[in-house]
Design a protein around this motif. Sequence first.
Motif, PDB file in Angstrom:
ATOM      1  N   LEU A 175     -10.658 -29.626  -2.531  1.00  0.00           N
ATOM      2  CA  LEU A 175     -10.092 -30.880  -3.040  1.00  0.00           C
ATOM      3  C   LEU A 175     -11.183 -31.934  -2.966  1.00  0.00           C
ATOM      4  O   LEU A 175     -11.755 -32.140  -1.890  1.00  0.00           O
ATOM      5  CB  LEU A 175      -8.906 -31.322  -2.190  1.00  0.00           C
ATOM      6  N   TYR A 176     -11.463 -32.605  -4.059  1.00  0.00           N
ATOM      7  CA  TYR A 176     -12.629 -33.500  -4.127  1.00  0.00           C
ATOM      8  C   TYR A 176     -13.845 -32.698  -3.656  1.00  0.00           C
ATOM      9  O   TYR A 176     -14.025 -31.568  -4.088  1.00  0.00           O
ATOM     10  CB  TYR A 176     -12.400 -34.772  -3.292  1.00  0.00           C
ATOM     11  N   ASP A 177     -14.637 -33.287  -2.737  1.00  0.00           N
ATOM     12  CA  ASP A 177     -15.795 -32.552  -2.230  1.00  0.00           C
ATOM     13  C   ASP A 177     -15.484 -31.885  -0.894  1.00  0.00           C
ATOM     14  O   ASP A 177     -16.370 -31.566  -0.120  1.00  0.00           O
ATOM     15  CB  ASP A 177     -16.996 -33.503  -2.105  1.00  0.00           C
ATOM     16  N   LEU A 178     -14.193 -31.651  -0.628  1.00  0.00           N
ATOM     17  CA  LEU A 178     -13.783 -31.099   0.666  1.00  0.00           C
ATOM     18  C   LEU A 178     -13.320 -29.654   0.545  1.00  0.00           C
ATOM     19  O   LEU A 178     -12.728 -29.266  -0.473  1.00  0.00           O
ATOM     20  CB  LEU A 178     -12.609 -31.901   1.228  1.00  0.00           C
ATOM     21  N   ASP A 179     -13.560 -28.916   1.611  1.00  0.00           N
ATOM     22  CA  ASP A 179     -12.979 -27.586   1.728  1.00  0.00           C
ATOM     23  C   ASP A 179     -11.855 -27.711   2.753  1.00  0.00           C
ATOM     24  O   ASP A 179     -12.112 -27.971   3.933  1.00  0.00           O
ATOM     25  CB  ASP A 179     -14.072 -26.619   2.202  1.00  0.00           C
TER      26      ASP A 179
END
Length: 235
Positions: free
Chosen positions: A214-218
């Motif tokens: 999600l976005y730049d997140l894992d």
Amino acid sequence: MADHLYTFEPVGVLHSPYREKFGIPRQPGLVDAAEARLQLLPPYNREEAVRGLEGFSHVWLIFGFHATAEQGWRPTVRPPRLGGNARVGVFASRSTFRPNPLGLSVVRLAGIDCSDGVSLTLAGVDLLDQTPIFDIKPYLPYADALPSAQGGFAPENPDTAVSVSFSPQAERQLSRLEAERPRLRQLVCELLAYDPRPAYRSDTDASRDYGVKLYDLDVRWRMLGDVAEVTALVL
Ligand code: SAH
């Protein structure tokens, strides 16, 4: 040849929190916290092209399934709704593998920004990041909302049988991230509540770790019975 009659150029590109197909809800509106920005492209990125749109709460998007288009189409599919077992025709489904790889989603219009070109803020999207948008149309309740319509093999909202919790570590990470992304908690909770795991899986999968981008997140989680425990949100 008939197949050369139509050539469409995108009118815009969608910037969405969904960076991979896995985890994306199967229809729009299920996860309102999935907020995306639709950036119009020249020569369509002019204020007059969206004049009057601010009066509408929702819009239809016609878009390209760009990530799967090259895989072509299949005459039948196994909808997740039927447990991944029974087959229905492509035209009886919302499969992405269609003769013309076009998607159709109704989404909430949360804002219009004409300060630098034109961009629309849209909530409840079910679209991948970078999706090309071919058209935008206002949702007309008098014509588009049909309360007596029949829903075939998908008569109701999918189940949200899963509840979501955060480990102490995930909770700390989330509170740092929330400064920049105020709806992140809601996004993770709404998304995991639909249990994005594949419809068919074996019991041996029970203890494994899952991840969704999600976005730049894992975002990492595991299943403990009917609870999805988020273990980490890592950059
Ligand atoms: N509401 C649309 C899409 C339904 S299918 C319609 O009915 O036409 C929804 C799935 O499309 C999502 O789960 C996601 O995996 C997939 N998807 C979204 N954007 C995509 C894209 N740009 N390319 C390929 N698949 C995409």
